[in-house]
Design a protein around this motif. Structure first.
Motif, PDB file in Angstrom:
ATOM      1  N   GLN A 186      -6.676 -11.614  -0.381  1.00 29.41           N
ATOM      2  CA  GLN A 186      -7.593 -10.502  -0.631  1.00 29.41           C
ATOM      3  C   GLN A 186      -7.039  -9.555  -1.688  1.00 29.41           C
ATOM      4  O   GLN A 186      -7.782  -9.040  -2.532  1.00 29.41           O
ATOM      5  N   TYR A 189      -7.579 -11.198  -5.052  1.00 26.36           N
ATOM      6  CA  TYR A 189      -8.992 -11.172  -5.432  1.00 26.36           C
ATOM      7  C   TYR A 189      -9.390  -9.795  -5.958  1.00 26.36           C
ATOM      8  O   TYR A 189     -10.166  -9.670  -6.908  1.00 26.36           O
ATOM      9  N   GLU A 190      -8.871  -8.755  -5.332  1.00 29.38           N
ATOM     10  CA  GLU A 190      -9.194  -7.386  -5.743  1.00 29.38           C
ATOM     11  C   GLU A 190      -8.433  -6.969  -6.996  1.00 29.38           C
ATOM     12  O   GLU A 190      -8.949  -6.222  -7.835  1.00 29.38           O
ATOM     13  N   THR A 193      -9.354  -8.703 -12.193  1.00 26.81           N
ATOM     14  CA  THR A 193     -10.623  -8.053 -12.528  1.00 26.81           C
ATOM     15  C   THR A 193     -11.572  -8.914 -13.354  1.00 26.81           C
ATOM     16  O   THR A 193     -12.606  -8.433 -13.796  1.00 26.81           O
TER      17      THR A 193
END
Length: 241
Positions: A186, A189-190, A193
């Motif tokens: 996670q 993924y964050e 960009t």
């Protein structure tokens, strides 16, 4: 067009970790698939004597070598190799990058304790060495502290490059991974960009995604990601049942 694929294994690991996927891509598409062994990971080498800088340098050197022979290059990284793959994707014009169980963060304590309890139960029955997790725990327990610190330095050194990755990325994570927690996927993924990114959670898988219960799904998903045009980013949960 000549296509190359750089596969980078994990800390204390070997090319075996990605071997099923590497062989699949090599045989099916005749790609030039390169799976180098990171310094200190050969049988005749000692992890006590290596620096994290040599792992980064080896990955960089391998990428440069592939670009000498290929028009298009993909990078696949497992665990620590996933972090090295991100570094390569930030520095070189790779086409796509695949991160499997990438160790941006590590040690999922809850699941690790469950696995240890299961292994100890097997030990009580006199079958500890037959438990599939036994070699992994044995290897981790006997890893030199110097090497563990170098691993932590490697992750810290390459994490700032995540923001510079602009190519499509596939992130695969085992839900039951006791070494790299879900929050690592996670986080990646964050942190990344780029507009095209995929995050796949495999419900029955532990750390070794190419050898676990969802292995066929993992390899099929990675293959489709590499060879097909990619829609916008998505988060997907997958089950083997």
């Amino acid at each position: 067009m000549t296509t190359g694929c750089l596969c980078l294994h994990g800390f204390t690991g070997s090319p075996w970790e990605l071997e099923p996927l590497a062989e699949r891509l090599r045989k099916k598409y005749r790609w030039l698939v390169y799976t180098p062994v990171l310094p200190g990971h050969n049988e005749n080498e000692n992890l006590k004597e290596v620096s994290y800088k040599t792992w980064i340098y080896k990955a960089d050197l391998a990428a440069r070598e592939l670009f000498l022979h290929c028009d298009q290059v993909y990078v696949i990284g497992f665990s620590m190799g996933g972090m090295l793959a991100s570094y390569i994707a930030a520095r070189y014009p790779v086409a796509k990058v695949v991160l499997l169980g990438a160790a941006a963060q590590y040690i999922g304590a809850g699941q690790l304790m469950k696995d240890m309890a299961e292994m100890l139960e097997s030990g009580i029955k006199g079958q500890m060495k037959k438990h599939p997790w036994y070699p992994i725990f044995y290897e981790k327990v006997h890893t030199p502290l110097h090497a563990v610190r170098e691993f932590q330095k490697a992750v810290k050194a390459v994490t700032p490059f995540l923001k510079d990755v602009t190519v499509p990325v596939f992130i695969g994570q085992g839900v039951q991974d006791g070494l790299v927690p879900r929050r690592s996927a996670q986080f990646l993924y964050e942190k990344m960009t780029m507009p095209v990114k995929k995050l796949y959670f495999y419900e029955q898988s532990k750390h070794f995604l190419c050898h676990g219960a969802n292995s066929e799904q993992v390899m099929e998903d990675v293959e489709n990601f590499l060879i097909d045009d990619i829609p916008d980013g998505e988060i997907v949960w997958k089950s083997a049942y």
